[in-house]
Design a protein around this motif. Structure first.
Motif, PDB file in Angstrom:
ATOM      1  N   PRO A 111       0.821  -1.222   0.000  1.00  0.00           N
ATOM      2  CA  PRO A 111       0.000   0.000   0.000  1.00  0.00           C
ATOM      3  C   PRO A 111       0.854   1.272   0.000  1.00  0.00           C
ATOM      4  CG  PRO A 111      -0.073  -1.066   2.155  1.00  0.00           C
ATOM      5  CD  PRO A 111       0.680  -1.987   1.238  1.00  0.00           C
ATOM      6  N   GLY A 112       2.081   1.166   0.502  1.00  0.00           N
ATOM      7  CA  GLY A 112       2.916   2.358   0.561  1.00  0.00           C
ATOM      8  C   GLY A 112       3.633   2.620  -0.766  1.00  0.00           C
ATOM      9  N   ASP A 113       3.851   1.594  -1.559  1.00  0.00           N
ATOM     10  CA  ASP A 113       4.544   1.745  -2.837  1.00  0.00           C
ATOM     11  C   ASP A 113       4.065   0.621  -3.749  1.00  0.00           C
ATOM     12  OD1 ASP A 113       6.152   1.875  -5.012  1.00  0.00           O
ATOM     13  OD2 ASP A 113       8.060   1.634  -3.926  1.00  0.00           O
ATOM     14  N   ARG A 114       3.096   0.955  -4.576  1.00  0.00           N
ATOM     15  CA  ARG A 114       2.443  -0.137  -5.289  1.00  0.00           C
ATOM     16  C   ARG A 114       3.306  -0.710  -6.407  1.00  0.00           C
ATOM     17  NH1 ARG A 114      -1.909   4.015  -7.789  1.00  0.00           N
ATOM     18  NH2 ARG A 114      -0.867   4.254  -9.774  1.00  0.00           N
ATOM     19  N   ASN A 115       4.446  -0.082  -6.670  1.00  0.00           N
ATOM     20  CA  ASN A 115       5.343  -0.640  -7.676  1.00  0.00           C
ATOM     21  C   ASN A 115       6.357  -1.618  -7.090  1.00  0.00           C
ATOM     22  OD1 ASN A 115       4.181   0.850  -9.800  1.00  0.00           O
ATOM     23  ND2 ASN A 115       5.286   2.668  -9.063  1.00  0.00           N
ATOM     24  N   LEU A 116       6.324  -1.731  -5.772  1.00  0.00           N
ATOM     25  CA  LEU A 116       7.295  -2.598  -5.118  1.00  0.00           C
ATOM     26  C   LEU A 116       6.973  -4.073  -5.388  1.00  0.00           C
ATOM     27  CD1 LEU A 116       9.680  -2.654  -3.004  1.00  0.00           C
ATOM     28  CD2 LEU A 116       7.912  -2.920  -1.268  1.00  0.00           C
ATOM     29  N   ARG A 117       7.963  -4.801  -5.890  1.00  0.00           N
ATOM     30  CA  ARG A 117       7.771  -6.235  -6.160  1.00  0.00           C
ATOM     31  C   ARG A 117       9.008  -6.990  -5.682  1.00  0.00           C
ATOM     32  NH1 ARG A 117       3.671  -4.580  -7.507  1.00  0.00           N
ATOM     33  NH2 ARG A 117       2.305  -5.010  -9.284  1.00  0.00           N
TER      34      ARG A 117
ATOM     35  N   ILE B  12      10.485  -2.397   4.286  1.00  0.00           N
ATOM     36  CA  ILE B  12       9.345  -2.905   3.522  1.00  0.00           C
ATOM     37  C   ILE B  12       8.137  -3.110   4.437  1.00  0.00           C
ATOM     38  CG2 ILE B  12       8.466  -4.922   2.278  1.00  0.00           C
ATOM     39  CD1 ILE B  12      11.338  -5.133   1.066  1.00  0.00           C
ATOM     40  N   LEU B  13       8.360  -3.741   5.586  1.00  0.00           N
ATOM     41  CA  LEU B  13       7.239  -3.975   6.508  1.00  0.00           C
ATOM     42  C   LEU B  13       6.575  -2.655   6.909  1.00  0.00           C
ATOM     43  CD1 LEU B  13       8.677  -6.802   8.779  1.00  0.00           C
ATOM     44  CD2 LEU B  13       6.901  -7.011   7.020  1.00  0.00           C
ATOM     45  N   MET B  14       7.413  -1.622   7.082  1.00  0.00           N
ATOM     46  CA  MET B  14       6.882  -0.316   7.469  1.00  0.00           C
ATOM     47  C   MET B  14       5.845   0.165   6.464  1.00  0.00           C
ATOM     48  SD  MET B  14       7.053   1.866   9.892  1.00  0.00           S
ATOM     49  CE  MET B  14       8.511   2.366  10.816  1.00  0.00           C
ATOM     50  N   GLN B  15       6.054  -0.198   5.208  1.00  0.00           N
ATOM     51  CA  GLN B  15       5.136   0.272   4.171  1.00  0.00           C
ATOM     52  C   GLN B  15       3.820  -0.497   4.165  1.00  0.00           C
ATOM     53  OE1 GLN B  15       6.455   2.411   1.153  1.00  0.00           O
ATOM     54  NE2 GLN B  15       8.451   1.433   0.863  1.00  0.00           N
TER      55      GLN B  15
ATOM     56  N   TYR C  37       1.977   7.886  10.723  1.00  0.00           N
ATOM     57  CA  TYR C  37       0.664   7.932  10.075  1.00  0.00           C
ATOM     58  C   TYR C  37      -0.138   6.704  10.447  1.00  0.00           C
ATOM     59  CZ  TYR C  37       2.542  11.544   7.031  1.00  0.00           C
ATOM     60  OH  TYR C  37       3.096  12.698   6.560  1.00  0.00           O
ATOM     61  N   LEU C  38      -1.449   6.810  10.336  1.00  0.00           N
ATOM     62  CA  LEU C  38      -2.311   5.631  10.421  1.00  0.00           C
ATOM     63  C   LEU C  38      -2.843   5.362   9.022  1.00  0.00           C
ATOM     64  CD1 LEU C  38      -4.394   6.265  13.651  1.00  0.00           C
ATOM     65  CD2 LEU C  38      -2.204   5.093  13.377  1.00  0.00           C
ATOM     66  N   ARG C  39      -2.800   4.100   8.628  1.00  0.00           N
ATOM     67  CA  ARG C  39      -3.192   3.757   7.265  1.00  0.00           C
ATOM     68  C   ARG C  39      -4.721   3.608   7.181  1.00  0.00           C
ATOM     69  NH1 ARG C  39       0.751   2.609   3.882  1.00  0.00           N
ATOM     70  NH2 ARG C  39       2.162   1.653   5.362  1.00  0.00           N
ATOM     71  N   ILE C  40      -5.400   4.721   7.436  1.00  0.00           N
ATOM     72  CA  ILE C  40      -6.866   4.703   7.463  1.00  0.00           C
ATOM     73  C   ILE C  40      -7.421   4.464   6.057  1.00  0.00           C
ATOM     74  CG2 ILE C  40      -7.147   7.210   7.200  1.00  0.00           C
ATOM     75  CD1 ILE C  40      -9.479   7.031   9.226  1.00  0.00           C
ATOM     76  N   THR C  41      -6.627   4.781   5.032  1.00  0.00           N
ATOM     77  CA  THR C  41      -7.113   4.588   3.657  1.00  0.00           C
ATOM     78  C   THR C  41      -7.445   3.121   3.376  1.00  0.00           C
ATOM     79  OG1 THR C  41      -4.797   4.502   3.000  1.00  0.00           O
ATOM     80  CG2 THR C  41      -5.974   6.565   2.610  1.00  0.00           C
ATOM     81  N   GLU C  42      -6.776   2.198   4.076  1.00  0.00           N
ATOM     82  CA  GLU C  42      -7.101   0.790   3.877  1.00  0.00           C
ATOM     83  C   GLU C  42      -8.518   0.483   4.344  1.00  0.00           C
ATOM     84  OE1 GLU C  42      -5.161  -1.872   2.527  1.00  0.00           O
ATOM     85  OE2 GLU C  42      -4.116  -0.118   1.755  1.00  0.00           O
ATOM     86  N   TYR C  43      -9.034   1.328   5.225  1.00  0.00           N
ATOM     87  CA  TYR C  43     -10.375   1.108   5.759  1.00  0.00           C
ATOM     88  C   TYR C  43     -11.432   1.943   5.037  1.00  0.00           C
ATOM     89  CZ  TYR C  43      -8.860  -1.911   9.502  1.00  0.00           C
ATOM     90  OH  TYR C  43      -8.378  -2.989  10.198  1.00  0.00           O
ATOM     91  N   ALA C  44     -11.013   2.665   3.997  1.00  0.00           N
ATOM     92  CA  ALA C  44     -11.933   3.600   3.342  1.00  0.00           C
ATOM     93  C   ALA C  44     -13.243   2.920   2.952  1.00  0.00           C
ATOM     94  CB  ALA C  44     -11.266   4.212   2.114  1.00  0.00           C
ATOM     95  N   ASP C  45     -13.151   1.773   2.330  1.00  0.00           N
ATOM     96  CA  ASP C  45     -14.371   1.110   1.878  1.00  0.00           C
ATOM     97  C   ASP C  45     -15.244   0.644   3.034  1.00  0.00           C
ATOM     98  OD1 ASP C  45     -14.866   1.168  -0.852  1.00  0.00           O
ATOM     99  OD2 ASP C  45     -13.179  -0.181  -1.245  1.00  0.00           O
ATOM    100  N   ARG C  46     -14.608   0.147   4.064  1.00  0.00           N
ATOM    101  CA  ARG C  46     -15.415  -0.315   5.208  1.00  0.00           C
ATOM    102  C   ARG C  46     -15.990   0.858   5.983  1.00  0.00           C
ATOM    103  NH1 ARG C  46     -11.839  -4.673   8.130  1.00  0.00           N
ATOM    104  NH2 ARG C  46     -13.469  -4.578   9.709  1.00  0.00           N
ATOM    105  N   LEU C  47     -15.272   1.961   6.016  1.00  0.00           N
ATOM    106  CA  LEU C  47     -15.827   3.145   6.672  1.00  0.00           C
ATOM    107  C   LEU C  47     -17.041   3.650   5.897  1.00  0.00           C
ATOM    108  CD1 LEU C  47     -12.501   4.941   7.643  1.00  0.00           C
ATOM    109  CD2 LEU C  47     -14.182   3.977   9.224  1.00  0.00           C
TER     110      LEU C  47
END
Length: 925
Positions: A175-181, A198-201, A248-258
RNA sequence: GCCCUGGUGGUGGAAUUGGUAGACACGCAGGACUUAAAAUCCUGUGAUCAGCAAUGGUCGUGCGGGUUCAAGUCCCGCCCGGGGCACCA
């Protein structure tokens, strides 16, 4: 014997505490009910009459539910971390812990006078180490979790490490860097630092870099409202943006559930709208525009990604705009525009985001670079403008002037030619944001209706590799660190650039006492000035603190189990109390606090610590009580004051006058002269022998001298009168001005009620006589309305109904205990002291608080006829009493025989007679 | 700028689902009780026109349109006030 409210109220407030009548148990045979107030920040100014509005409403509701047989949890506490205490410490040298304690004492004494039924054994303070220990603990849960989009829930970061070890991150986009593979082999080869980065992201609580308002002169970070026009509120020093490491809190991951959770709760539609808009989910496309290399271009990124919600307008693009902070800006700036562009960037850097969004003036600069349209290959100029925000979408937009108002104004202002793709729907002077036009000049979209063209464009973008579908959220991840002192310390320390958690046994991380709250070095908060505290083993502690909303994001859970030493709140307690049944507070918390606490609840639910994922079942918003200021007009350059009605003849300066010096609008001129030494020699130009003040409704604030303290009102009229008057002022949800004058009416009502029981000379006058039907009817009509309206939070109409009921019973000279004791049970949530006193006086043992709410006997309320309004062509002309079981033809016959109706008919036959049973009759001529 | 919200007598407000606009209070005016005051009680009180009066007419819920037998309430367009916009809480 008169109604002696002072003695009565003091007596019962003491007795209730002594008897512990407000203690609430977590085990009960009664069904549970949880009524919660948004807890206050204990400011130094104390309570004014606006604050208790919501508290009174919730108190009435709690008492009502108790009468209705519920085990009611109704707690109170303090949101006691926050910036004002810190500011106060800087200015007055009093440590925040000390001033906060003083303020809380003051708040408590003010609250106690109003007679609330809080269970104070459950009080919490967010700044107590016993409390924030668990705030820190929850932070560790957030830090130790990631959002598994496949399972749609938060899971342990340990599981993620396992997944990486087995299969890399191919199934879980970062979620922090969607190009990361990376593959499992990559992961196994990474060193500790790389893995942790990586875990931080992925973590739900994570570290990143964010822009803050930096004031070099003050050496500190400022809140948005401490910055005015690009300079600091204190001192007027320049403020610029600066990137600092932030949590930061990754609240965007909850956007749909909110979003979807909103459908399961009873919030007002406007509240749901606000949250929905804040989350700002949009469906659109990311489109790649190749950058046409400018001369000085040396980087390897050749593509400018823009985000658009209108891929159908792809061929109406006349220019691209990038945010001033966009990472490609330095590469895009090209001669001969370089100097102008750089000057513009400097200007933007001095402005706050809010200023930028509110800006009506069109500003921007051409970069000197061009992009190529992905389908036509046309050269498209790239501009920079502050109306594009870096944090939203890709930080770059494609401007379509014929369809977007801001793009249109921009194009006009800078004379950029406008392409019309919607034919006659565009009039050449104003953008038209329609989706219904048929597209022209649009290549493969020609002839399609815009609405349908979107999907076609998306497919083409994807199939040609020029872009892709993208869901975006306006909501950003929530900044969760502050460069301040008076907040929760993070249970984190740093070593070799890696964040490590403190062991749970070391919680709480106690906020060390400090005298001098100057900012620390290099943008750190005050804790940065404590080397002894900062050093932790072989690393250094995190010196940021948590923001104000940390403690308030979960406090409703702690009330359920406030003394628990083992956990933040036992599953047993949270399963018993469950959701907050009614939550009362102001709309100013619509998006911040409510979204954060909803997110925390969902995380705790995902991790198995809670059995429900929406904290509040029903939300009621209370309005604000405004101040009613009084103004005097001083003739310029003199000490002479002119009455409001005569001020037009003079050049005057307006001054705020303390409202206590004014009766209605008439100024007490003698008191005014004594108010401030400046006015000692004041003289007055009067009208009709009086000095009349001007009035203005505005915020209740010390600065306007319009603050009314509840203590004074309670002292003068009593808590019961104050409670009822606050409710009588108007609907709880509505903003309204405070005017003490009307309070007399409510006070008279209570005296009138008292006289139903007690005669001034004769004492108790109640009788055991059998009530008449008229008396029962007056009683039950009142009780029914009280019950219905209390349930729907319409407290002002309840107070009116009590007045009507007592007026009727007084007219009937009813002193019958069978009627009156039911009345006072129903009234006791509103005016608990007087009702408890009467309850005791009329010979009852025990408290009125636990009586059952009286049940309406509906046979006394059955009506057989109604006085119908009879209208001619919609205008009411007369009234006719007709039996409720009358048929259409009965009514027609009756109406046509009526003399007044005949007068209006003038001998003609009516076209139609409309008869709505139990409502009205309308004769159409 | 964007989002939300409100606008009804001199004042706070009521009218819950489109059905008697102004309930209930405050204020004001007049009256009763009182040596007097306080307290209490009674009457009147949206504007305007006609009438000695009973009464009757017209207008009236921020402004302009519309839908409907009927609009404070629904629709369209405006004006004005308040709140929020991510470090005030």
């Amino acid at each position: 014997m008169e109604y002696q409210f002072r003695e009565i109220e003091k007596k019962w407030q003491q007795k209730w505490i002594a008897d512990g009548v407000y203690k609430v148990s977590n085990t009960s045979a009664r069904p549970k009910y949880y009524v919660l107030d948004m807890f206050p920040y204990p400011s130094g100014a104390g309570l004014h009459v606006g604050h208790p509005l919501g508290y009174i409403a919730s108190d009435i509701f709690s008492r009502f539910k108790r009468l209705k047989g519920f085990n009611v949890l109704h707690p109170m506490g303090y949101d006691s971390f926050g910036l004002p205490a810190e500011q106060y410490a800087i200015e007055h040298g009093i440590p925040p812990a000390v001033s906060t304690d003083q303020n809380i004492l003051n708040f408590r004494s003010q609250l106690d006078k109003i007679g609330f039924c809080y269970d104070w054994d459950r009080e919490i303070r967010t700044s107590d180490a016993d409390y924030y220990k668990w705030t820190q603990w929850i932070f560790l849960q957030l830090f130790g979790s990631w959002y598994n989009r496949k399972n749609n829930k938060a899971e342990s970061i340990k599981d993620l490490e396992q997944i990486f070890n087995e299969s890399g991150n191919q199934d879980h986009i970062c979620p922090g860097d969607r190009n990361l593979r990376f593959s499992a082999a990559d992961w196994q080869a990474f060193d500790e630092k790389a893995r942790q980065d990586i875990l931080m992201q992925y973590r739900l609580a994570f570290c990143g870099y964010g822009e803050v308002n930096w004031c070099e002169a003050l050496g500190t970070v400022l809140a948005n409202d401490e910055v005015i026009n690009g300079v600091s509120e204190r001192g007027g020093f320049p403020v610029v943006k600066k990137k600092l490491r932030q949590w930061y809190l990754r609240i965007t991951e909850y956007a749909d559930r909110l979003l979807s959770g909103l459908q399961t709760v009873e919030f007002s539609d406007s509240m749901k709208d606000m949250q929905t808009n804040w989350i700002g989910k949009s469906y659109g496309a990311e489109v790649d525009f190749d950058i046409q290399s400018p001369e000085n271009y040396a980087g390897d990124k050749k593509v400018l990604k823009v985000y658009t919600t209108r891929p159908d307008t792809l061929f109406g693009v006349d220019f691209l705009v990038v945010a001033p902070e966009h990472e490609l800006v330095p590469m895009l700036i090209a001669n001969p525009e370089q100097d102008k562009a750089e000057a513009y960037l400097q200007y933007v850097n001095s402005r706050s985001e809010r200023e930028r969004m509110a800006e009506k003036k069109i500003t921007g600069v051409f970069t000197g670079s061009y992009c190529l349209h992905p389908f036509t290959g046309d050269k498209i100029p790239v501009w920079i403008s502050e109306y594009v925000l870096a944090g939203y979408g890709t930080g770059a937009i494609m401007a379509v002037p014929c369809g977007d108002e801001r793009d249109h104004k921009f194009a006009e202002h800078f004379n950029i030619p406008i392409t019309n793709i919607i034919g006659t729907h565009y009039n050449g002077t104003e953008a038209n944001p329609t989706k219904d036009a048929v597209l022209e000049n649009s290549h493969f979209l020609n002839g399609l209706v815009m609405r349908d063209a979107m999907e076609v464009a998306l497919q083409k973008l994807e199939s040609t590799g020029h872009g892709k579908r993208q869901v975006n959220y306006k909501m950003r991840d929530a900044a969760f660190s502050r460069q301040r002192y008076w907040g929760e310390p993070f249970p984190i320390y740093w070593k070799n650039g890696i964040a490590y958690t403190l062991p749970i046994e070391e919680l709480p991380v106690v906020l060390p006492p400090m005298e001098d709250l100057r900012p620390g070095p290099e943008g750190e908060g005050p804790l940065g000035n404590l080397p002894d505290w900062k050093n932790y083993q072989d690393g250094i502690r995190e010196v940021n603190t948590m923001p104000g909303y940390a403690g308030s994001s979960w406090y409703f859970l702690r009330y359920m189990d406030p003394k628990n030493k083992e956990t933040f709140c036992s599953r047993e307690a949270s399963d018993y109390w469950g959701q907050v049944d009614v939550y009362i507070g102001g709309t100013e918390h619509a998006v911040g606090h409510l979204l954060y606490s909803r997110m925390w609840t969902k995380v705790l639910f995902d991790l198995g610590y809670l059995g429900h994922e929406e904290p509040y079942r029903r939300l009621v918003n209370q309005g604000k009580i405004g101040g009613d200021s009084r103004l005097a007009y001083r003739v310029r350059g003199t000490n002479r004051f002119v009455s409001a009605g005569l001020k037009e003849g003079y050049e005057t300066d307006e001054l705020h006058i303390d409202v206590s010096l004014v009766n209605g609008v008439e100024l007490d001129t003698e008191a005014f002269k004594k108010w401030k030494p400046d006015f000692h020699d004041a003289d007055f130009i009067l009208e009709e022998g009086k000095y009349r003040c001007g009035t203005r409704l505005e915020k209740m604030s010390k600065r306007y001298f319009n603050v009314v303290n509840p203590d004074e009102i309670v002292e003068k009229y009593g808590a019961d009168t104050f409670r009822m008057y606050e409710m009588f002022l108007g609907p709880v949800e509505q903003d309204k001005p405070w005017d003490t004058k009307g309070i007399e009416g409510v006070h008279r009502f209570l005296k009138k009620l008292w006289r139903l029981f007690v005669h001034e000379e004769k004492g108790l006058v109640i009788t055991k006589d059998e009530p008449t039907d008229a008396e029962w009817k007056a009683l039950y009509r009142t009780i029914r309305k009280v019950e219905e309206d209390t349930e729907r939070f319409s407290f002002n109409t309840v107070v009116s109904q009590f007045m009507i009921g007592v007026n009727e019973l007084s007219d009937l000279k009813c002193h019958k205990v069978a009627i009156l004791e039911k009345l006072i049970i129903a009234l006791s949530p509103y005016a608990p002291h007087i009702c408890e006193e009467i309850w005791q006086m009329t010979g009852h043992e025990g408290t009125i608080l636990d009586q059952p709410f009286p049940e309406v006997v509906s046979k006394y309320l059955v009506e057989t006829a109604k006085a119908y309004p009879v209208a001619i062509n919609g205008k009411t002309r007369t009234e006719m009493t007709i039996s409720l079981d009358a048929s259409q033809s009965d009514v027609e016959a009756l109406v046509l025989s009526d003399a007044i109706v005949q007068k209006w008919l003038e001998g003609k036959a009516p076209k139609k007679i409309i008869y709505v049973k139990n409502k009205m009759i309308n004769v159409v001529i």
